[in-house]
Design a protein around this motif. Sequence first.
Motif, PDB file in Angstrom:
ATOM      1  N   ILE A  26      -9.554 -58.389  15.299  1.00  0.00           N
ATOM      2  CA  ILE A  26      -9.520 -57.304  16.598  1.00  0.00           C
ATOM      3  C   ILE A  26      -9.408 -56.050  16.111  1.00  0.00           C
ATOM      4  O   ILE A  26      -9.956 -55.212  16.430  1.00  0.00           O
ATOM      5  CB  ILE A  26      -8.683 -57.931  17.801  1.00  0.00           C
ATOM      6  N   GLU A  27      -8.417 -55.759  15.032  1.00  0.00           N
ATOM      7  CA  GLU A  27      -8.280 -54.466  14.458  1.00  0.00           C
ATOM      8  C   GLU A  27      -9.439 -53.908  13.636  1.00  0.00           C
ATOM      9  O   GLU A  27      -9.800 -52.782  13.730  1.00  0.00           O
ATOM     10  CB  GLU A  27      -6.890 -54.630  13.393  1.00  0.00           C
ATOM     11  N   LYS A  28     -10.286 -55.018  13.155  1.00  0.00           N
ATOM     12  CA  LYS A  28     -11.369 -54.554  12.322  1.00  0.00           C
ATOM     13  C   LYS A  28     -12.476 -54.197  13.331  1.00  0.00           C
ATOM     14  O   LYS A  28     -13.377 -53.179  13.112  1.00  0.00           O
ATOM     15  CB  LYS A  28     -11.784 -55.837  11.412  1.00  0.00           C
ATOM     16  N   VAL A  29     -12.572 -54.940  14.464  1.00  0.00           N
ATOM     17  CA  VAL A  29     -13.546 -54.615  15.432  1.00  0.00           C
ATOM     18  C   VAL A  29     -13.353 -53.297  15.821  1.00  0.00           C
ATOM     19  O   VAL A  29     -14.276 -52.313  15.900  1.00  0.00           O
ATOM     20  CB  VAL A  29     -13.745 -55.591  16.580  1.00  0.00           C
ATOM     21  N   LEU A  30     -12.092 -52.963  16.209  1.00  0.00           N
ATOM     22  CA  LEU A  30     -11.867 -51.475  16.577  1.00  0.00           C
ATOM     23  C   LEU A  30     -12.059 -50.405  15.482  1.00  0.00           C
ATOM     24  O   LEU A  30     -12.439 -49.452  15.806  1.00  0.00           O
ATOM     25  CB  LEU A  30     -10.297 -51.434  17.314  1.00  0.00           C
ATOM     26  N   ALA A  31     -11.626 -50.701  14.339  1.00  0.00           N
ATOM     27  CA  ALA A  31     -11.873 -49.982  13.218  1.00  0.00           C
ATOM     28  C   ALA A  31     -13.348 -49.734  13.012  1.00  0.00           C
ATOM     29  O   ALA A  31     -13.682 -48.544  12.741  1.00  0.00           O
ATOM     30  CB  ALA A  31     -11.381 -50.436  11.814  1.00  0.00           C
ATOM     31  N   CYS A  32     -14.041 -50.623  13.078  1.00  0.00           N
ATOM     32  CA  CYS A  32     -15.520 -50.322  13.216  1.00  0.00           C
ATOM     33  C   CYS A  32     -16.160 -49.547  14.163  1.00  0.00           C
ATOM     34  O   CYS A  32     -17.008 -48.749  14.004  1.00  0.00           O
ATOM     35  CB  CYS A  32     -16.539 -51.563  13.130  1.00  0.00           C
ATOM     36  N   ALA A  33     -15.461 -49.702  15.310  1.00  0.00           N
ATOM     37  CA  ALA A  33     -16.195 -49.170  16.760  1.00  0.00           C
ATOM     38  C   ALA A  33     -15.873 -47.657  16.400  1.00  0.00           C
ATOM     39  O   ALA A  33     -16.299 -46.778  17.209  1.00  0.00           O
ATOM     40  CB  ALA A  33     -15.502 -49.730  18.122  1.00  0.00           C
ATOM     41  N   VAL A  34     -14.554 -47.170  16.106  1.00  0.00           N
ATOM     42  CA  VAL A  34     -14.224 -45.931  16.170  1.00  0.00           C
ATOM     43  C   VAL A  34     -14.148 -45.210  14.947  1.00  0.00           C
ATOM     44  O   VAL A  34     -13.819 -44.027  14.774  1.00  0.00           O
ATOM     45  CB  VAL A  34     -12.783 -45.805  16.985  1.00  0.00           C
ATOM     46  N   GLY A  35     -14.380 -45.911  13.853  1.00  0.00           N
ATOM     47  CA  GLY A  35     -14.334 -45.364  12.484  1.00  0.00           C
ATOM     48  C   GLY A  35     -15.826 -45.200  11.870  1.00  0.00           C
ATOM     49  O   GLY A  35     -16.777 -44.882  12.736  1.00  0.00           O
TER      50      GLY A  35
ATOM     51  N   THR B  34     -17.442 -47.239   9.772  1.00  0.00           N
ATOM     52  CA  THR B  34     -18.262 -48.440   9.356  1.00  0.00           C
ATOM     53  C   THR B  34     -18.792 -49.149  10.180  1.00  0.00           C
ATOM     54  O   THR B  34     -18.481 -50.631  10.444  1.00  0.00           O
ATOM     55  CB  THR B  34     -17.009 -49.291   8.474  1.00  0.00           C
ATOM     56  N   PRO B  35     -19.702 -48.799  11.119  1.00  0.00           N
ATOM     57  CA  PRO B  35     -20.321 -49.378  12.149  1.00  0.00           C
ATOM     58  C   PRO B  35     -21.380 -50.575  11.477  1.00  0.00           C
ATOM     59  O   PRO B  35     -21.461 -51.490  12.468  1.00  0.00           O
ATOM     60  CB  PRO B  35     -21.191 -48.401  12.903  1.00  0.00           C
ATOM     61  N   ARG B  36     -21.657 -50.456  10.295  1.00  0.00           N
ATOM     62  CA  ARG B  36     -22.536 -51.324   9.785  1.00  0.00           C
ATOM     63  C   ARG B  36     -22.208 -52.729   9.694  1.00  0.00           C
ATOM     64  O   ARG B  36     -22.497 -53.650   9.539  1.00  0.00           O
ATOM     65  CB  ARG B  36     -23.127 -50.949   8.580  1.00  0.00           C
ATOM     66  N   GLU B  37     -20.609 -52.920   9.584  1.00  0.00           N
ATOM     67  CA  GLU B  37     -19.946 -53.993   9.572  1.00  0.00           C
ATOM     68  C   GLU B  37     -19.525 -54.591  10.853  1.00  0.00           C
ATOM     69  O   GLU B  37     -18.821 -55.564  10.818  1.00  0.00           O
ATOM     70  CB  GLU B  37     -18.390 -53.667   8.593  1.00  0.00           C
ATOM     71  N   MET B  38     -19.988 -53.933  11.920  1.00  0.00           N
ATOM     72  CA  MET B  38     -19.459 -54.435  13.318  1.00  0.00           C
ATOM     73  C   MET B  38     -19.575 -55.756  13.424  1.00  0.00           C
ATOM     74  O   MET B  38     -19.165 -56.637  14.071  1.00  0.00           O
ATOM     75  CB  MET B  38     -19.924 -53.431  14.295  1.00  0.00           C
ATOM     76  N   GLY B  39     -21.148 -56.154  13.196  1.00  0.00           N
ATOM     77  CA  GLY B  39     -21.518 -57.671  13.395  1.00  0.00           C
ATOM     78  C   GLY B  39     -20.471 -58.653  12.954  1.00  0.00           C
ATOM     79  O   GLY B  39     -20.266 -59.795  13.426  1.00  0.00           O
ATOM     80  N   GLU B  40     -20.215 -58.447  11.696  1.00  0.00           N
ATOM     81  CA  GLU B  40     -19.385 -59.711  11.053  1.00  0.00           C
ATOM     82  C   GLU B  40     -18.101 -59.538  11.514  1.00  0.00           C
ATOM     83  O   GLU B  40     -17.290 -60.471  11.677  1.00  0.00           O
ATOM     84  CB  GLU B  40     -19.239 -59.243   9.333  1.00  0.00           C
ATOM     85  N   ALA B  41     -17.568 -58.377  11.848  1.00  0.00           N
ATOM     86  CA  ALA B  41     -16.202 -58.256  12.640  1.00  0.00           C
ATOM     87  C   ALA B  41     -16.359 -58.915  13.646  1.00  0.00           C
ATOM     88  O   ALA B  41     -15.277 -59.672  14.127  1.00  0.00           O
ATOM     89  CB  ALA B  41     -15.845 -56.649  12.489  1.00  0.00           C
ATOM     90  N   VAL B  42     -17.284 -58.640  14.774  1.00  0.00           N
ATOM     91  CA  VAL B  42     -17.439 -59.466  15.857  1.00  0.00           C
ATOM     92  C   VAL B  42     -17.330 -60.826  15.899  1.00  0.00           C
ATOM     93  O   VAL B  42     -16.692 -61.579  16.409  1.00  0.00           O
ATOM     94  CB  VAL B  42     -18.454 -58.775  16.851  1.00  0.00           C
TER      95      VAL B  42
END
Length: 135
Positions: free
Chosen positions: A82-91, A93-101
Amino acid sequence: MLQGPAGVEEALEELIGWGPGLTPSGDDFVLGLSLTRAIWRKAYGLQEGIWEKKVASLLGRTLPLSAFFLKEALQGRGHEFIEKVLACAVGETPREMGEAVKKLLGVGGSSGFDMALGVYFGLEWQRRDNWCLNE
């Protein structure tokens, strides 16, 4: 849904402890919202508000494991997925969002989905109403 302090209290009383399992669905949803809110508030150096105080006051309504995770979320700490999803959303690294979700959605029976829904609502309410930074 969350119109003023009374609305926040009513919503949380309905959610915390709702659902089966060691971490009920309502708790997982509140966890996602709480962690999202904590991340935003920490970034701006803000103290806890009505949401945080009410969640903390209701921890006795749920199981110990779930209460532990909710307390952690209020402090801005959560499972790495969940921290990775939030990091992608507000940081940056949005390209990593799919894998994080995808990883978050795989947590538990429904916990990952419930937490992700909480994150989504937290981010949407922040975008629309600046919710995370309000009392």
